[in-house]
Design an enzyme around this catalytic site. Sequence first.
Site, short mmCIF file in Angstrom:
data_model
loop_
_atom_site.label_atom_id
_atom_site.label_comp_id
_atom_site.label_asym_id
_atom_site.label_seq_id
_atom_site.Cartn_x
_atom_site.Cartn_y
_atom_site.Cartn_z
N ASN A 25 -2.98 3.19 -10.34
CA ASN A 25 -3.52 2.48 -9.18
C ASN A 25 -3.57 1.00 -9.52
OD1 ASN A 25 -4.63 2.70 -6.47
ND2 ASN A 25 -6.54 1.97 -7.35
N LYS A 26 -3.98 0.21 -8.56
CA LYS A 26 -3.98 -1.25 -8.73
C LYS A 26 -4.64 -1.67 -10.04
CE LYS A 26 -2.39 -3.62 -6.54
NZ LYS A 26 -1.01 -4.09 -6.84
N ASP A 37 -1.43 5.18 -6.50
CA ASP A 37 -0.03 4.89 -6.19
C ASP A 37 0.88 5.99 -6.70
OD1 ASP A 37 0.08 1.98 -4.99
OD2 ASP A 37 -1.52 2.07 -6.46
N GLY A 66 0.86 -1.18 0.00
CA GLY A 66 0.00 0.00 0.00
C GLY A 66 0.90 1.24 0.00
N ALA A 67 0.52 2.24 -0.81
CA ALA A 67 1.42 3.37 -1.08
C ALA A 67 1.97 4.04 0.18
CB ALA A 67 0.69 4.38 -1.95
O1 MRU Z 1 0.46 -3.67 -4.70
P1 MRU Z 1 -0.07 -2.97 -3.49
O2 MRU Z 1 -1.02 -3.74 -2.67
O3 MRU Z 1 1.02 -2.27 -2.70
O4 MRU Z 1 -0.91 -1.84 -4.23
C1 MRU Z 1 -1.09 -0.61 -3.78
C2 MRU Z 1 -2.46 -0.45 -3.40
O5 MRU Z 1 -2.81 -0.79 -2.30
C3 MRU Z 1 -3.46 0.04 -4.33
O6 MRU Z 1 -3.11 0.28 -5.61
C4 MRU Z 1 -4.27 1.09 -3.66
O7 MRU Z 1 -5.49 1.16 -4.28
C5 MRU Z 1 -3.63 2.45 -3.65
S1 MRU Z 1 -2.35 2.60 -2.56
C6 MRU Z 1 -3.10 2.69 -1.09
#
Ligand code: MRU
Length: 348
Positions: free
Chosen positions: A241-242, A231, A52-53
């Site tokens: 984003n994801k 992100d 998570g970012a």
């Molecule tokens: O690969 P991750 O789990 O580190 O991905 C980041 C995320 O959690 C998501 O893309 C999220 O929607 C944004 S970052 C809180």
Amino acid sequence: MKVGGLDYRTIWMENNAVFFIEQNLLPFEFRIAKVTSYAGCCDAIRDMSIRGAGAIGAMAGFAMALAFTEAPVKDLMEFVRKAKAEIESTRPTARNLFYAVEKVFGAGIRLESEAMTEARSIADKDAMDSKAIGEVGNALIRDGYSILTHCNAGWLAFVDYGTALSPIYLAHESGKQVFVYVDETRPRSQGARLTAWELHNSGIPHAVIPDNAAAHLMSRGKISLVITGADRIAANGDTANKIGTLEKAIAAREFDIPFYIAAPSSTFDLQCKSGDDIIIENRNEEEVLYQEGADKEGNLHRIRVCSPGSHAINPAFDVTPARFITGIITEKGVIEPTEISIRNTINH
Ligand code: MRU
């Protein structure tokens, strides 16, 4: 955030040890892990024990600060430069990681002891900004809304509160009836495992939906609003984003549903002119070929879910062009996804 009646942050530092919630075990086991070296922090980011970012931003800041404490006096500069490069190579997409490393490195170069102070203040600010995002975003949520979210941008993805889920927590606390549709978010299932766990813990009505169900639900009028995290946000508002976020944004536009991104200033990258400049992480194909889950006793198992002999492609993020984004919820207010509003609001 409370777990079993106790207050937790996702990540924190005590003396020279970093403590964090081991996210690869959730929701089946709640365990606090500890690392005491910058290399240990890098491993935890790489294997997504912390993800998570904002959370990896905090971990990266602590890693950089630890590197200053580990550096031999006579080779300090060489050691911390090498450490910086290693921390920055762990995961490429989330801007918060680079933001934290640059700030802590700069502070440590000015005065070694300042590195730790800076790392702690980045983590504290992450929690404060997330709370402010909740307050700003709550104003967009009406009583009775059904909200779609993707991946996990709740408190586990930040130091506390989260971004996409923070407005939902505040809406719920302020007595509004809300329902959350949670995209499962394959291949690592951050929605099904982490967002669902967070919402369940907080008593917020929700349902996990297959990743490919959102457009159908939108077409039947079931979704009032979409909020996801981010992100990295480019200067023109294009947002990484994801993986899977882009298709939700396109579907939301088709059905006239507001699509919001929630992110703190530390996720904006004004050096990136557009989404084309954002590096997208490609992860191991095994994350697609295999799935992990627990049996009734809570023991984790990993099973192959794809045809033996087939390979997989596993891009971890996608970029949603600014034109599909209704607004960006930040700690400073909701801003338009245009270069002018972004540059006027975000200054770093
Ligand atoms: O690969 P991750 O789990 O580190 O991905 C980041 C995320 O959690 C998501 O893309 C999220 O929607 C944004 S970052 C809180």
